[in-house]
Design an enzyme around this catalytic site. Structure first.
Site, PDB file in Angstrom:
ATOM      1  N   ASN A  28      -6.091  91.473-171.086  1.00 13.86           N
ATOM      2  CA  ASN A  28      -5.011  91.472-169.784  1.00 13.86           C
ATOM      3  C   ASN A  28      -4.643  90.707-168.622  1.00 13.86           C
ATOM      4  O   ASN A  28      -3.844  90.683-168.554  1.00 13.86           O
ATOM      5  CB  ASN A  28      -5.123  92.820-168.895  1.00 13.86           C
ATOM      6  CG  ASN A  28      -5.580  93.781-170.084  1.00 13.86           C
ATOM      7  OD1 ASN A  28      -6.075  94.533-170.613  1.00 13.86           O
ATOM      8  ND2 ASN A  28      -4.040  94.554-170.529  1.00 13.86           N
ATOM      9  N   VAL A  83      -0.116  88.696-166.193  1.00 14.13           N
ATOM     10  CA  VAL A  83      -1.467  89.886-165.747  1.00 14.13           C
ATOM     11  C   VAL A  83      -0.327  90.710-166.693  1.00 14.13           C
ATOM     12  O   VAL A  83       1.147  91.348-166.399  1.00 14.13           O
ATOM     13  CB  VAL A  83      -1.051  90.459-164.423  1.00 14.13           C
ATOM     14  CG1 VAL A  83      -1.950  91.899-164.518  1.00 14.13           C
ATOM     15  CG2 VAL A  83      -1.949  89.047-163.927  1.00 14.13           C
ATOM     16  N   CYS A  84      -1.323  91.982-167.480  1.00 12.38           N
ATOM     17  CA  CYS A  84      -0.500  92.354-168.412  1.00 12.38           C
ATOM     18  C   CYS A  84      -1.351  93.918-168.486  1.00 12.38           C
ATOM     19  O   CYS A  84      -2.414  94.145-167.672  1.00 12.38           O
ATOM     20  CB  CYS A  84      -0.565  92.446-170.036  1.00 12.38           C
ATOM     21  SG  CYS A  84       0.588  93.128-171.116  1.00 12.38           S
ATOM     22  N   LEU A  85      -0.147  94.616-167.191  1.00 13.04           N
ATOM     23  CA  LEU A  85      -0.709  96.002-166.918  1.00 13.04           C
ATOM     24  C   LEU A  85       1.272  96.807-166.894  1.00 13.04           C
ATOM     25  O   LEU A  85       1.805  96.188-166.600  1.00 13.04           O
ATOM     26  CB  LEU A  85      -1.153  95.665-165.415  1.00 13.04           C
ATOM     27  CG  LEU A  85      -1.280  97.204-164.916  1.00 13.04           C
ATOM     28  CD1 LEU A  85      -2.864  97.309-165.688  1.00 13.04           C
ATOM     29  CD2 LEU A  85      -2.551  96.365-163.282  1.00 13.04           C
TER      30      LEU A  85
END
Length: 175
Positions: free
Chosen positions: A128, A135-137
């Protein structure tokens, strides 16, 4: 005779001036007023603007409610920027690691979530957290997620973003 040396306290929430090494420092900070017209005053310096007031409320939340393992530095000359340091939790591969995130509020905040850049130094330590800083969220709208997990302008806060990074990304089994 023993000499006691005391170190100055490191503030958990701190306001500083120098933002020169911030990832978004070179990004145009101009956010125009509610109509985003050229003639409107800058929303990040106009203390009467809705966005300015919203960011100041966020600062107060952070100053009061940060968990012990998250530190935040904001900039008095660029209220649209902040830096967070999250300490990796015990029992995870990130235990006691320091993870730095540069954050930028958009000029229409909170309509859209802040931009978050992970200071990766070219390393990919987590699926992530990209080597390029992505930032993968879900709460940042950078991952699909369920509707209730995505950014909600009426309820979401920067504190939720930071706690989500710590709990959902920097854990033993990141999604």
């Amino acid at each position: 005779m023993a000499v006691l040396i005391t170190k100055p306290a490191f503030n958990q929430f701190d306001v500083v001036s120098n933002h020169s090494d911030h990832h978004f420092s070179c990004v145009e900070k101009q956010g125009k007023g509610k109509n985003n017209n050229i003639g409107d005053e800058d929303c990040f310096t106009n203390i009467g603007s809705t966005i300015y007031k919203t960011i100041m409320r966020e600062w107060k939340i952070l100053e009061k409610d940060l968990p012990d393992t998250i530190y935040v530095r904001v900039y008095d000359t660029r209220i649209d920027l902040l830096r967070a340091v999250i300490i990796g939790a015990a029992g995870t591969p990130y235990h006691d690691g320091l993870f730095f995130f540069d954050i930028k509020f958009p000029p229409d905040y909170p309509k859209h979530p802040p931009k978050v850049h992970y200071r990766s130094h070219g390393l990919c330590l987590n699926p992530n957290l990209g080597a390029g800083g992505h930032v993968c969220l879900s709460i940042l709208n950078t991952w699909i997620g369920w509707r209730y997990e995505r950014w909600n302008p009426a309820q979401s806060t920067i504190l939720q973003v930071l706690v989500s990074i710590q709990a959902l990304v920097l854990n033993e089994k990141p999604y």
